[in-house]
Design a protein around this motif. Sequence first.
Motif, mmCIF file in Angstrom:
data_model
loop_
_atom_site.group_PDB
_atom_site.id
_atom_site.type_symbol
_atom_site.label_atom_id
_atom_site.label_comp_id
_atom_site.label_asym_id
_atom_site.label_seq_id
_atom_site.Cartn_x
_atom_site.Cartn_y
_atom_site.Cartn_z
ATOM 1 N N SER A 1 132.493 37.454 3.092
ATOM 2 C CA SER A 1 133.956 37.527 2.981
ATOM 3 C C SER A 1 134.526 36.421 2.090
ATOM 4 N N GLY A 2 133.714 35.487 1.689
ATOM 5 C CA GLY A 2 134.184 34.424 0.815
ATOM 6 C C GLY A 2 133.166 33.302 0.765
ATOM 7 N N SER A 3 133.584 32.183 0.213
ATOM 8 C CA SER A 3 132.648 31.059 0.126
ATOM 9 C C SER A 3 133.415 29.743 0.159
ATOM 10 N N TRP A 4 132.712 28.701 0.578
ATOM 11 C CA TRP A 4 133.298 27.363 0.527
ATOM 12 C C TRP A 4 133.084 26.822 -0.878
ATOM 13 N N ARG A 5 134.150 26.339 -1.448
ATOM 14 C CA ARG A 5 134.031 25.828 -2.823
ATOM 15 C C ARG A 5 134.543 24.391 -2.860
#
Lengths: 587, 160
Positions: free
Chosen positions: A47-51
């Motif tokens: 669903s997304g990523s830590w950036r």
Amino acid sequence: MTSENTWRYTTLGLLLTAFALFIVVQILRIQLSPQAEVFRNRGEIYSGSWRTLVPARGQIYDRWGHQLAGNTTVYEVGVELTYVQNPSTIALALNAVTGSEYDKVFALASQEPSDEAVYARLADFVTEEQKAKLEQLAAEMQTAYGRSKEKERPSLAGLRYIPHLQRSYPEKDLASNILGFVNREGKGFFGIEEQFNDELAGDPQTVWVPADPNRVEELPEVPDGASLILTIDRAVQAEIEGILDQAIDESGSEAGTIVVMDPSNGEILAMATTPRLDLNEFWRYGEIFVDSTPFNRAVSKIYEPGSVFKVLTMASALDNGSVKPDTPFLDTGAIEVGGTVIINWNSGAWGPQDMLGCLQHSLNVCLAWVATQLGTNDFYNYLQGFGIGHLTGVDLAGENPGRLKLPGDSDWYEADLGTNSFGQGVAVTPVQMVMAVSAIANEGKMVVPRIVLSMIDQGHQYNTSTQVAGMPITQESAQTLTNMLATSLEVESSVALIEGYRVAGKTGTAEIPTPFGYTSSQTHASFVGWGPVDDPQFLVYIWLEKPSVSPWGSVVAAPVFKQVVERLVVLLNIPPDDVRQRMMDSN
Amino acid sequence: MNRVQYLTQAYHQAPWRKQLQYIGLFLMGLILVALVAGIYLSVTARAATVGRDIQKMHDEIEITEREIEDLKTELALITSNRKMEERAGQLGFHPVSAEELAYVDLPGFTKPNQVTLALSPSPRVAGASVLSPEYTQSLFEWLRERVFEPAAPLMIEGLP
């Protein structure tokens, strides 16, 4: 609708309803089952990523805005394991283009893709040119073998390039000892890069970036690291480094240091030392700085300065009133202080002298006598007032405080009063001497040397200001000593004199202490000088280590001062004394 | 009684008419649902497109920032001390000596001391949103603000 069809429709309706109910029940069952968490977690992964938003490291400029340190784009090269067709080709290409180890890359690229192994990092800090070569190779292979059905056909499929910034130094080794460098992990080492690492690096932020465009949010604005404007003048620095290299070469010295400072405000205009390092190749540090060689001798290496220290002794005595310029002294060639017999540099007796003569001929015996006239307490109080034995507070990493033994210390002896008076038995750094002497060149006010002129943070430029470290002597004492030193250079027709400009200065030759006593075969040659005498705009400190052509500061260091000042007056636009006087009169 | 039956029959709707009414009602409901679904889909699709554009713009900002850094470094390389000296030498210049200099007194001239590089002196709060509330406020938030804080301005002027 006939009754014959009614039961058919009813049955179909019931079946469809049952099917719908089955689906609803299944949905509920799955949602409430223990496995539901697993599915939810799996969904979260995609669903997304830590950036991490890494701000660009702040720039470093010289005082005129020439960039000394900036950033450039480099790439991390990796593979998406699912798309890899031929790990061997990838390993070969990376080995040829970036020099990566074939076996290591091959092993990484050969991994079986799985939930845990999706991507493998093969190389980092790959330059734009290297990336272009890899892309060209990939395109050529695609053209040549793209239609081939062979399983082992050459292919660079799967390679990915992730750009990021790395430190870059456009001036290469210029001012390298001042700047320091940044390693691959983004940490600053030595000099400005270490001292101001937190400010330059900025504050990285880690944020959740959803893949779903409906959930996209504004990313926080991460300000770049603060930029610094240094007091260094690039042109002066380059010129001084050139002069130093030439001086080391001509004098056969092992190493050397030249510091140029504006004594009125502490701004360091140039700080040249050896060895220097092309900061773009910082990994060669261990190869260049061998045997604990300090990165910046001007702030980190201590030494016994020798006769240049006499200016501090004489300044203290003049200020204290123990002596005056015309105070007579009969030099018999030897004096005993604390049980130690002190002799002159040439072992000779110089007969009747005044204080000017003592400085002019650099008489150890006379200065040891001056120190005794001053008294132990006052002598060391003055030296501490000049900052000897303390950090100057210069904004560079790795400063050494030096060593001044004081009465009461276990290793202090009465004889030290005599030897310290002419700069032996006391350890200082060049920048410490520069700060101490600034009190004499700046009418008694001692200024803290500084390298950072301004800091630019989020659109604001914050200028640093002059810091007065103290007033160890009075204005009159400073002026008196300056005139004495200028006259002494003129009387002896020193090679340090510059046509058109009146300068003050003192040479220094120091024996080097060893575990077996002092060695007279090897010396430290120094010179400290400033000018123009009526309005000092530069203070120059020169230190040549173990010159082989001549051991004397007056022979090897004094001509370097002349060379430096001849270039400084041009680069700093300082007119000759008569022209300057005429201009002042006309205004 | 016959009269009642007559009246009931007279006003009783025909079965086909009733069916039509039910079908009509069902279709109206269906159209309403379809309309709402259509609007929802349209708005969602537009929001998704805008969201995707924002994601692209985030990437573009990153690329542009890297390009700016690269260009600054490239400019610094081209104008580095060594390069400038080389170019000056090729053009026939040589380092000037003190004897070649002539000083002219220019009334009012003050020697510059340092460079000023700060581009924007406007104060900014780190991490603060650059979007005005018009783009972030929901309709309910806007209404609540209007009801409970009627003195609030209708529109906040864009900050510099």
